[in-house]
Design an enzyme around this catalytic site. Structure first.
Site, PDB file in Angstrom:
ATOM      1  N   THR A   1       0.826  -1.204   0.000  1.00 13.73           N
ATOM      2  CA  THR A   1       0.000   0.000   0.000  1.00 13.73           C
ATOM      3  C   THR A   1       0.864   1.258   0.000  1.00 13.73           C
ATOM      4  OG1 THR A   1      -1.700  -1.195   1.235  1.00 13.73           O
ATOM      5  CG2 THR A   1      -1.860   1.191   1.209  1.00 13.73           C
TER       6      THR A   1
ATOM      7  N   GLN B   1      -5.324  -2.499  -2.833  1.00 13.63           N
ATOM      8  CA  GLN B   1      -5.155  -1.121  -2.376  1.00 13.63           C
ATOM      9  C   GLN B   1      -4.364  -0.328  -3.408  1.00 13.63           C
ATOM     10  OE1 GLN B   1      -4.289  -3.889  -0.722  1.00 13.63           O
ATOM     11  NE2 GLN B   1      -4.848  -3.786   1.439  1.00 13.63           N
TER      12      GLN B   1
ATOM     13  N   ASP C   1      -8.332   2.804  -0.540  1.00 15.77           N
ATOM     14  CA  ASP C   1      -7.150   3.490  -0.001  1.00 15.77           C
ATOM     15  C   ASP C   1      -6.685   4.630  -0.904  1.00 15.77           C
ATOM     16  OD1 ASP C   1      -7.445   1.441   1.787  1.00 15.77           O
ATOM     17  OD2 ASP C   1      -5.389   0.721   1.670  1.00 15.77           O
TER      18      ASP C   1
ATOM     19  N   ASP D   1     -12.086   2.533   2.986  1.00 16.15           N
ATOM     20  CA  ASP D   1     -11.020   3.210   3.741  1.00 16.15           C
ATOM     21  C   ASP D   1     -10.320   4.261   2.876  1.00 16.15           C
ATOM     22  OD1 ASP D   1     -11.634   1.336   5.698  1.00 16.15           O
ATOM     23  OD2 ASP D   1      -9.979   0.017   5.180  1.00 16.15           O
TER      24      ASP D   1
END
Length: 408
Positions: A179, A214, A237, A258
């Site tokens: 990520t 992500q 993300d 998120d």
């Protein structure tokens, strides 16, 4: 860890079905936690249920108000608070220089990375990169050794910086970038500013529960960074609000799961926060945790923002707790019908009412603003409780927030 997950059912299915599927979402930290983190978080999510808050929570709220009421006059480890201007910032502004970046050759530089490379290490001048409207297909890093850089574009026709890395993408060493390494633009330097820029990660939209999906559009680790009229565009993300004091003004932030996460201490003012999925979206995963020293004084505050969906469908959670003391506040924010009544998710925290999690709402409106239906351990803030979060004093902005430069 791989899981046997399926895509959530179409919108309109009962909330209980969504509740059963949310544990399949991949953790924002599953690929690469922040450098100062002690480790990643679990994928197992315990969804909130209605119920009365524990009496001990009242004491915790009172302590929080006392701590933050005078925030604008305190000294802070990120830099002096109050209305005394940051001297390094003032000196840099007094020596501002401007360079044109344009891929057609009508400027000093053809690419953004080329322009950044030309900035000397230890730079002490405000370097304004006048980025002309175009699509810049490049992965950009603003290293910590090069502070005081500004990306300036035309908000009405912004330049687009795009790349397509995701967590599972293999780097030069043959290993997944994670990520952390997936960001299209990564800002490690202090005193960064961007105005009228479109940050985009074009990786295919990850299905909920897919491993390695992500895909960060913008990661901000530098301190005292400000963003004006920017679009931060991705899926899972999208915005890694990694660490430091950050200000987002009149920005559009788009994503799915998120899509604003990290342990920054940040104010989002007059921003549009939009889900781009017909399934389930989670706006924040704020990582305030007792186990990370730098995270203890952090949190996200959303002031006069708008939450909704570009698809007109799906369900939106306001946030889930990445850490035992996650802190997010929404004030004067308009919430669309897609915001689920329970509002918040405790993730892996078994007793959120006692952990230090601080989730609050103040004077919000719209069909999704349903404070009487929220989980019992979240707050409907009163005036005193909301005051510390509803202005630039929350991020000590009196000493460092400046308006964006005028277009050349």
């Amino acid at each position: 860890m791989a899981q046997n997950c399926h895509r959530p059912p179409p919108s309109g299915v009962a909330l209980v079905a969504i509740t059963l599927l949310l544990p399949c979402f991949v953790s924002v930290a599953s690929s690469s936690p922040p450098p100062s983190s002690s480790g990643g978080t679990s994928n197992n999510i315990k969804l909130p249920t209605d119920g009365a808050a524990a009496s001990s929570f009242t004491e915790f709220v009172a302590e929080n108000v006392e701590l933050y009421n005078n925030v604008s006059t305190e000294q802070h480890k990120y830099g002096a608070g109050g209305k005394v201007w940051d001297p390094e910032l003032l000196a840099a502004q007094g020596m501002a220089v401007r360079y044109v970046v344009s891929p057609d050759g009508h400027g000093k530089f053809r690419s953004i990375s080329e322009a950044i490379k030309a900035v000397p290490d230890g730079n002490k001048k405000r370097i304004i990169l006048d980025i002309r409207t175009a699509t810049y297909k490049e992965k950009v890093l603003v290293p910590y050794t090069k502070p005081f850089i500004t990306f300036s574009g035309n908000p009405k026709n912004p330049p687009v910086i795009m790349w397509n890395d995701r967590s599972a993408t293999h780097g030069k060493d043959g290993k997944p970038v994670g990520t952390y390494g997936s960001a299209t633009v990564a800002v490690d330097a202090d005193y960064f500013m961007a105005s009228g820029i479109h940050f985009k990660n074009t990786a295919p939209m990850a299905a909920p529960g897919s491993e390695g999906g992500q895909a960060v559009a913008l990661r901000v680790y530098g301190n005292k960074a400000a963003f004006y009229d920017c679009t931060i565009d991705g899926g899972q993300d999208t915005l890694y609000d990694h660490r430091g004091l950050h200000y987002f003004k009149s920005c559009h932030i788009l994503g799915t799961v998120d899509f604003i996460f990290g342990f920054g201490r940040s104010l989002y003012e007059d921003c549009a926060i939009m889900s781009v999925t017909k399934d389930v979206a989670i706006v924040t995963a704020q990582q305030r945790s007792k186990s990370i020293a730098d995270a203890l004084e952090t949190g996200f505050s959303f002031l006069r923002c708008r939450i909704g969906s570009t698809t007109g469908a799906g369900q939106i959670y306001l946030g889930r707790a990445w850490g035992d003391s996650s802190r997010v506040v929404y004030a004067y924010t308009t919430m669309g019908k897609e915001v689920v009544p329970v509002g918040w998710d405790s993730w892996t925290i078994q007793k959120p009412e006692k952990s230090g999690i601080y989730y609050g709402e103040y004077q919000c409106s719209g069909p999704g603003a349903l404070p009487h239906k929220r989980v019992g351990w979240s707050l409907v803030l009163n005036d005193a409780q909301a005051k510390p979060f509803t202005g630039i004093h929350f991020i000590y902005g009196d000493s460092w927030i400046l308006p964006p430069p005028h277009l050349a």
